[in-house]
Motif scaffolding. Structure first.
Motif, PDB file in Angstrom:
ATOM      1  N   GLY A 143       0.814  -1.214   0.000  1.00 48.35           N
ATOM      2  CA  GLY A 143       0.000   0.000   0.000  1.00 48.35           C
ATOM      3  C   GLY A 143       0.845   1.259   0.000  1.00 48.35           C
ATOM      4  N   ALA A 144       1.928   1.260   0.772  1.00 50.00           N
ATOM      5  CA  ALA A 144       2.825   2.418   0.816  1.00 50.00           C
ATOM      6  C   ALA A 144       3.463   2.655  -0.550  1.00 50.00           C
ATOM      7  CB  ALA A 144       3.899   2.211   1.881  1.00 50.00           C
ATOM      8  N   ILE A 145       3.864   1.584  -1.203  1.00 52.14           N
ATOM      9  CA  ILE A 145       4.466   1.717  -2.531  1.00 52.14           C
ATOM     10  C   ILE A 145       3.447   2.263  -3.527  1.00 52.14           C
ATOM     11  CG2 ILE A 145       5.406   0.392  -4.470  1.00 52.14           C
ATOM     12  CD1 ILE A 145       6.697  -1.448  -2.315  1.00 52.14           C
ATOM     13  N   VAL A 146       2.229   1.755  -3.466  1.00 50.30           N
ATOM     14  CA  VAL A 146       1.179   2.218  -4.381  1.00 50.30           C
ATOM     15  C   VAL A 146       0.884   3.697  -4.152  1.00 50.30           C
ATOM     16  CG1 VAL A 146      -1.281   1.992  -4.949  1.00 50.30           C
ATOM     17  CG2 VAL A 146       0.161  -0.043  -4.767  1.00 50.30           C
ATOM     18  N   TYR A 147       0.827   4.123  -2.891  1.00 50.55           N
ATOM     19  CA  TYR A 147       0.602   5.545  -2.611  1.00 50.55           C
ATOM     20  C   TYR A 147       1.712   6.404  -3.212  1.00 50.55           C
ATOM     21  CZ  TYR A 147      -3.507   5.744   0.429  1.00 50.55           C
ATOM     22  OH  TYR A 147      -4.793   5.728   0.906  1.00 50.55           O
ATOM     23  N   LEU A 148       2.957   5.971  -3.078  1.00 47.73           N
ATOM     24  CA  LEU A 148       4.059   6.761  -3.618  1.00 47.73           C
ATOM     25  C   LEU A 148       4.019   6.815  -5.142  1.00 47.73           C
ATOM     26  CD1 LEU A 148       6.967   5.667  -1.264  1.00 47.73           C
ATOM     27  CD2 LEU A 148       5.707   7.826  -1.251  1.00 47.73           C
ATOM     28  N   VAL A 149       3.744   5.694  -5.780  1.00 51.43           N
ATOM     29  CA  VAL A 149       3.669   5.680  -7.247  1.00 51.43           C
ATOM     30  C   VAL A 149       2.480   6.517  -7.733  1.00 51.43           C
ATOM     31  CG1 VAL A 149       3.265   4.184  -9.250  1.00 51.43           C
ATOM     32  CG2 VAL A 149       4.888   3.483  -7.480  1.00 51.43           C
ATOM     33  N   ALA A 150       1.323   6.307  -7.125  1.00 54.20           N
ATOM     34  CA  ALA A 150       0.139   7.068  -7.526  1.00 54.20           C
ATOM     35  C   ALA A 150       0.335   8.559  -7.266  1.00 54.20           C
ATOM     36  CB  ALA A 150      -1.093   6.562  -6.778  1.00 54.20           C
ATOM     37  N   GLY A 151       0.960   8.896  -6.145  1.00 54.98           N
ATOM     38  CA  GLY A 151       1.213  10.298  -5.829  1.00 54.98           C
ATOM     39  C   GLY A 151       2.120  10.956  -6.846  1.00 54.98           C
ATOM     40  N   ARG A 152       3.147  10.236  -7.274  1.00 51.97           N
ATOM     41  CA  ARG A 152       4.069  10.794  -8.263  1.00 51.97           C
ATOM     42  C   ARG A 152       3.373  10.955  -9.620  1.00 51.97           C
ATOM     43  NH1 ARG A 152       7.448  14.286  -7.921  1.00 51.97           N
ATOM     44  NH2 ARG A 152       8.478  13.229  -6.220  1.00 51.97           N
ATOM     45  N   ILE A 153       2.578   9.958 -10.003  1.00 52.92           N
ATOM     46  CA  ILE A 153       1.850  10.051 -11.273  1.00 52.92           C
ATOM     47  C   ILE A 153       0.866  11.221 -11.248  1.00 52.92           C
ATOM     48  CG2 ILE A 153       0.126   8.908 -12.728  1.00 52.92           C
ATOM     49  CD1 ILE A 153       1.580   6.253 -12.037  1.00 52.92           C
ATOM     50  N   LEU A 154       0.101  11.341 -10.156  1.00 52.81           N
ATOM     51  CA  LEU A 154      -0.846  12.456 -10.047  1.00 52.81           C
ATOM     52  C   LEU A 154      -0.133  13.785 -10.033  1.00 52.81           C
ATOM     53  CD1 LEU A 154      -3.377  10.977  -7.475  1.00 52.81           C
ATOM     54  CD2 LEU A 154      -3.780  11.431  -9.901  1.00 52.81           C
ATOM     55  N   ASP A 155       1.016  13.848  -9.364  1.00 48.66           N
ATOM     56  CA  ASP A 155       1.812  15.072  -9.325  1.00 48.66           C
ATOM     57  C   ASP A 155       2.200  15.494 -10.742  1.00 48.66           C
ATOM     58  OD1 ASP A 155       3.579  17.109  -7.967  1.00 48.66           O
ATOM     59  OD2 ASP A 155       5.106  15.905  -8.997  1.00 48.66           O
ATOM     60  N   ARG A 156       2.647  14.538 -11.529  1.00 48.86           N
ATOM     61  CA  ARG A 156       3.055  14.842 -12.903  1.00 48.86           C
ATOM     62  C   ARG A 156       1.866  15.244 -13.784  1.00 48.86           C
ATOM     63  NH1 ARG A 156       8.697  13.925 -13.919  1.00 48.86           N
ATOM     64  NH2 ARG A 156       9.433  13.689 -11.792  1.00 48.86           N
ATOM     65  N   LEU A 157       0.704  14.626 -13.543  1.00 50.32           N
ATOM     66  CA  LEU A 157      -0.474  14.958 -14.342  1.00 50.32           C
ATOM     67  C   LEU A 157      -1.034  16.339 -13.987  1.00 50.32           C
ATOM     68  CD1 LEU A 157      -2.416  11.572 -14.337  1.00 50.32           C
ATOM     69  CD2 LEU A 157      -1.221  12.648 -16.261  1.00 50.32           C
ATOM     70  N   ILE A 158      -0.989  16.703 -12.718  1.00 49.34           N
ATOM     71  CA  ILE A 158      -1.566  17.985 -12.286  1.00 49.34           C
ATOM     72  C   ILE A 158      -0.639  19.154 -12.586  1.00 49.34           C
ATOM     73  CG2 ILE A 158      -2.335  19.297 -10.275  1.00 49.34           C
ATOM     74  CD1 ILE A 158      -3.158  16.590  -9.031  1.00 49.34           C
ATOM     75  N   ARG A 159       0.639  18.954 -12.411  1.00 45.98           N
ATOM     76  CA  ARG A 159       1.622  20.029 -12.586  1.00 45.98           C
ATOM     77  C   ARG A 159       1.592  20.532 -14.033  1.00 45.98           C
ATOM     78  NH1 ARG A 159       5.616  21.299  -8.990  1.00 45.98           N
ATOM     79  NH2 ARG A 159       5.303  19.474  -7.715  1.00 45.98           N
ATOM     80  N   PRO A 160       1.678  21.849 -14.219  1.00 46.41           N
ATOM     81  CA  PRO A 160       1.639  22.412 -15.601  1.00 46.41           C
ATOM     82  C   PRO A 160       2.879  22.044 -16.398  1.00 46.41           C
ATOM     83  CG  PRO A 160       1.928  24.177 -13.975  1.00 46.41           C
ATOM     84  CD  PRO A 160       1.773  22.889 -13.241  1.00 46.41           C
TER      85      PRO A 160
END
Length: 97
Positions: A80-97
């Motif tokens: 779960g911790a790994i999934v949160y980190l991967v998902a967080g990084r992906i979302l960060d890249r998608l949201i960031r301009p």
């Protein structure tokens, strides 16, 4: 500016969730005193953050036999911790301009 700030917030939330899961798994591994307020707070928060998918009681993988509680916590909460980190990084890249 707003998208950058939103991306930072999403990343921080995901990192905190991953940290709570990892700390919860560590507390189970060292057999911390569950009557302690801080330990019980971390474990109950980790139980909420795991979203039921990575639950140590009914998660993705369930172990039987000796040390099953430890194995369940380490595997499910670690994953779960790994999934949160991967998902967080992906979302960060998608949201960031």
């Amino acid at each position: 500016m707003a998208r950058t700030r939103a991306a930072q917030v999403v990343w921080i939330v995901c990192v905190v969730c991953a940290l709570v899961l990892a700390l919860g798994a560590l507390l189970i591994a060292i057999d911390a005193n569950r009557d302690n307020g801080l330990v019980s707070f971390v474990l109950s928060t980790a139980d909420k953050v795991d979203l039921g998918v990575f639950s140590r009681k009914e998660g993705i993988r369930q172990f039987d036999g000796s040390n099953a509680d430890l194995k369940n916590a380490l595997f499910n909460w670690g994953l779960g911790a790994i999934v949160y980190l991967v998902a967080g990084r992906i979302l960060d890249r998608l949201i960031r301009p």
